[in-house]
Design an enzyme around this catalytic site. Structure first.
Site, PDB file in Angstrom:
ATOM      1  N   ASP A 155      -4.319   0.956  -9.139  1.00  0.00           N
ATOM      2  CA  ASP A 155      -5.758   0.705  -9.305  1.00  0.00           C
ATOM      3  C   ASP A 155      -6.103   0.493 -10.778  1.00  0.00           C
ATOM      4  OD1 ASP A 155      -5.497   1.412  -6.715  1.00  0.00           O
ATOM      5  OD2 ASP A 155      -6.710   3.233  -6.826  1.00  0.00           O
ATOM      6  N   GLY A 209     -15.899   5.403  -2.251  1.00  0.00           N
ATOM      7  CA  GLY A 209     -15.121   5.786  -1.063  1.00  0.00           C
ATOM      8  C   GLY A 209     -14.758   4.627  -0.157  1.00  0.00           C
ATOM      9  N   GLU A 254       0.849  -1.196   0.000  1.00  0.00           N
ATOM     10  CA  GLU A 254       0.000   0.000   0.000  1.00  0.00           C
ATOM     11  C   GLU A 254       0.888   1.251   0.000  1.00  0.00           C
ATOM     12  OE1 GLU A 254      -3.135  -0.202  -1.120  1.00  0.00           O
ATOM     13  OE2 GLU A 254      -3.657  -1.521   0.550  1.00  0.00           O
ATOM     14  N   HIS A 255       0.534   2.209  -0.835  1.00  0.00           N
ATOM     15  CA  HIS A 255       1.302   3.450  -1.002  1.00  0.00           C
ATOM     16  C   HIS A 255       2.740   3.170  -1.463  1.00  0.00           C
ATOM     17  CE1 HIS A 255      -1.708   6.305   0.505  1.00  0.00           C
ATOM     18  NE2 HIS A 255      -2.088   5.308   1.281  1.00  0.00           N
ATOM     19  N   THR A 256       2.917   2.036  -2.103  1.00  0.00           N
ATOM     20  CA  THR A 256       4.235   1.728  -2.666  1.00  0.00           C
ATOM     21  C   THR A 256       4.275   2.040  -4.159  1.00  0.00           C
ATOM     22  OG1 THR A 256       3.387  -0.510  -2.817  1.00  0.00           O
ATOM     23  CG2 THR A 256       5.006  -0.086  -1.091  1.00  0.00           C
ATOM     24  N   ASP A 257       3.099   2.140  -4.796  1.00  0.00           N
ATOM     25  CA  ASP A 257       3.114   2.265  -6.269  1.00  0.00           C
ATOM     26  C   ASP A 257       3.803   3.547  -6.730  1.00  0.00           C
ATOM     27  OD1 ASP A 257       0.900   3.795  -5.428  1.00  0.00           O
ATOM     28  OD2 ASP A 257      -0.506   2.900  -6.863  1.00  0.00           O
ATOM     29  N   TYR A 315      -3.636  12.654   0.701  1.00  0.00           N
ATOM     30  CA  TYR A 315      -2.932  11.672  -0.134  1.00  0.00           C
ATOM     31  C   TYR A 315      -1.717  12.322  -0.798  1.00  0.00           C
ATOM     32  CZ  TYR A 315      -2.200   8.110  -3.768  1.00  0.00           C
ATOM     33  OH  TYR A 315      -1.653   7.156  -4.588  1.00  0.00           O
ATOM     34  N   SER A 323     -11.509   1.291  -5.348  1.00  0.00           N
ATOM     35  CA  SER A 323     -11.198   1.861  -6.658  1.00  0.00           C
ATOM     36  C   SER A 323     -12.391   1.981  -7.602  1.00  0.00           C
ATOM     37  CB  SER A 323     -10.111   1.052  -7.359  1.00  0.00           C
ATOM     38  OG  SER A 323      -8.968   1.100  -6.608  1.00  0.00           O
ATOM     39  N   SER A 324     -13.454   2.549  -7.100  1.00  0.00           N
ATOM     40  CA  SER A 324     -14.596   2.799  -7.977  1.00  0.00           C
ATOM     41  C   SER A 324     -14.207   3.788  -9.072  1.00  0.00           C
ATOM     42  CB  SER A 324     -15.779   3.329  -7.175  1.00  0.00           C
ATOM     43  OG  SER A 324     -15.395   4.453  -6.423  1.00  0.00           O
TER      44      SER A 324
HETATM   45  C1  GLA Z   1      -5.106   4.766  -3.923  1.00  0.00           C
HETATM   46  C2  GLA Z   1      -4.301   5.151  -5.165  1.00  0.00           C
HETATM   47  C3  GLA Z   1      -3.295   4.071  -5.525  1.00  0.00           C
HETATM   48  C4  GLA Z   1      -2.445   3.663  -4.339  1.00  0.00           C
HETATM   49  C5  GLA Z   1      -3.337   3.400  -3.119  1.00  0.00           C
HETATM   50  C6  GLA Z   1      -2.528   3.139  -1.878  1.00  0.00           C
HETATM   51  O1  GLA Z   1      -5.910   3.667  -4.183  1.00  0.00           O
HETATM   52  O2  GLA Z   1      -5.157   5.360  -6.252  1.00  0.00           O
HETATM   53  O3  GLA Z   1      -2.479   4.487  -6.587  1.00  0.00           O
HETATM   54  O4  GLA Z   1      -1.467   4.620  -4.055  1.00  0.00           O
HETATM   55  O5  GLA Z   1      -4.224   4.472  -2.856  1.00  0.00           O
HETATM   56  O6  GLA Z   1      -1.799   1.978  -2.007  1.00  0.00           O
END
Ligand code: GLA
Length: 377
Positions: A170, A120, A33-36, A220, A124-125
């Site tokens: 996503d 929300g 998570e938050h690695t992309d 974010y 990833s809607s």
């Molecule tokens: C959201 C962002 C993604 C990713 C996640 C956290 O979904 O759209 O790119 O950064 O948060 O992993």
């Protein structure tokens, strides 16, 4: 996915006749998570929920949209430089503009669409919406873009038209998903590998906290900015290339917040590798432990949790769930839980009760079914 009859009826009543059908899913993420946007690894899978659209070119310069779930319409000119003000419709507008910028001659079209990804919820809607339209318009207007290029169209839409500086996870998952398989994507090289997901004796289940905190806006983007600052000071392109030694050496120069953000990211890159190694030997206990560690990092160092999500994860721990953590960007939405089959019913019943007692809100369990990526029907 939404019942196609609903779309057919809506299309007939708003326009007449029928159009072509396309869909794109939301996603889960096992870990990473938050690695992309830090060039690291992610481990998502597409799900059996998403957005379905019926679309037909209309031989004009106008795009007409009807969002079935919102009961809202929107029209814009294909050359409109501003676009609609409603965030929801800007996702489609951005996709149209970005496809056009690649040289595809997108013309006017009529569309109705709807879906079943809770908004929300960290599933990833918005990527499902972008990817559904990117995939469809590429087909309908003779584009030759591959799935990765279409995923980047969705990401660019978030950056330029919505203001979220998201990574690629996503949209990648929504485009590349395959039924029954998770994917490990290296966000630095773009290489990915499919991992069949059949965790004998375990299940993945989401628990939607039903609290929403919009990603649109600063929290974010602030996290991303912290990471970029540390990467720059470390002399690397992204934190993926920052070693633990380098980070520790930089520590005296960093503010505490940036240091903790980077510490989380370096840890998370390691955890994804630990999980993919554990999956090679069907070691789901290790997978679960790593998920809890991710949650702790997201909560304490990355600070994207909230009391409701922390509570759901604490309850999972108390009730003997193998692994649990926040899923997605954070600030509300779902936890993802790896639960033994025989514990699942008890866990869900119990957590629903205690959550209601504590917050006077009903949380919602959502079983995970790994489905296919964007497609034409
Ligand atoms: C959201 C962002 C993604 C990713 C996640 C956290 O979904 O759209 O790119 O950064 O948060 O992993």
């Amino acid at each position: 996915m939404i019942d196609i009859k609903i779309l057919q009826e809506a299309f007939r009543s708003h326009y007449s006749g029928e159009g072509a059908l396309f869909s794109a899913p939301g996603r889960i993420n096992l870990i990473g998570e938050h690695t992309d946007y830090n060039g690291g690894f992610v481990f998502p899978g597409a799900i059996d929920r998403g957005i379905t659209a019926m679309i037909r070119p209309n031989a004009t310069g106008k795009v007409n949209l009807y969002a079935v779930d919102l009961h809202q319409t929107c029209s814009f000119d294909i050359n409109d430089a501003e676009g609609p003000s409603s965030t929801h419709f800007r996702y489609v507008y951005g996709v149209v503009r970005e496809l056009t910028a690649t040289g595809i001659e997108v013309k006017g079209f009529d569309a109705v669409y709807g879906g079943d990804v809770p908004l929300g919820a960290g599933m990833s809607s918005s990527a499902a919406l972008e990817c559904c339209f990117a995939f469809a318009l590429n087909v309908l207007f003779g584009g030759q873009l591959d799935r990765m290029a279409l995923a980047r169209i969705g990401q660019a839409t978030e950056h330029k038209y919505v203001g979220v500086k998201c990574g690629i996870m996503d949209q990648f998952a929504s485009m590349h998903g395959q039924e029954g398989k998770l994917m490990r994507l290296d966000c630095r090289s773009g290489e990915y590998r499919y991992f069949p997901w059949h965790p004998d004796g375990y299940r993945l289940v989401l628990v939607n906290s039903c609290v929403k905190h919009e990603l649109v806006g600063s929290p974010y983007n602030d996290r991303r900015a912290s990471c970029e600052r540390v990467a720059q000071m470390a002399g690397v392109e992204t934190l993926r290339d920052c070693t633990w030694e380098k980070l520790e050496a930089l520590k005296p120069l960093l503010n505490d917040e940036d240091y903790r953000r980077a510490r989380y990211v370096l840890g998370e890159v390691d955890r994804v590798m630990a999980v993919s190694n554990a999956l090679e030997r069907d070691d789901y206990e290790t997978v679960g432990q790593q998920m809890y560690l991710t949650h702790d990092g997201l909560s304490r160092d990355y600070e994207v949790s909230c009391p409701e999500l922390d509570f759901l994860v604490d309850e999972a721990r108390r009730l003997g769930v193998t692994g649990a953590r926040i899923m997605g960007g954070g600030f509300g939405g779902c936890t993802i839980n790896l639960v033994k089959d025989n514990l699942c019913d008890h866990f869900l019943k119990e957590v629903q009760q205690t959550y209601r007692t504590k917050f006077s809100i009903d949380c919602k369990p959502i079983p995970v079914v790994i489905g296919d990526g964007a497609k034409q029907h």
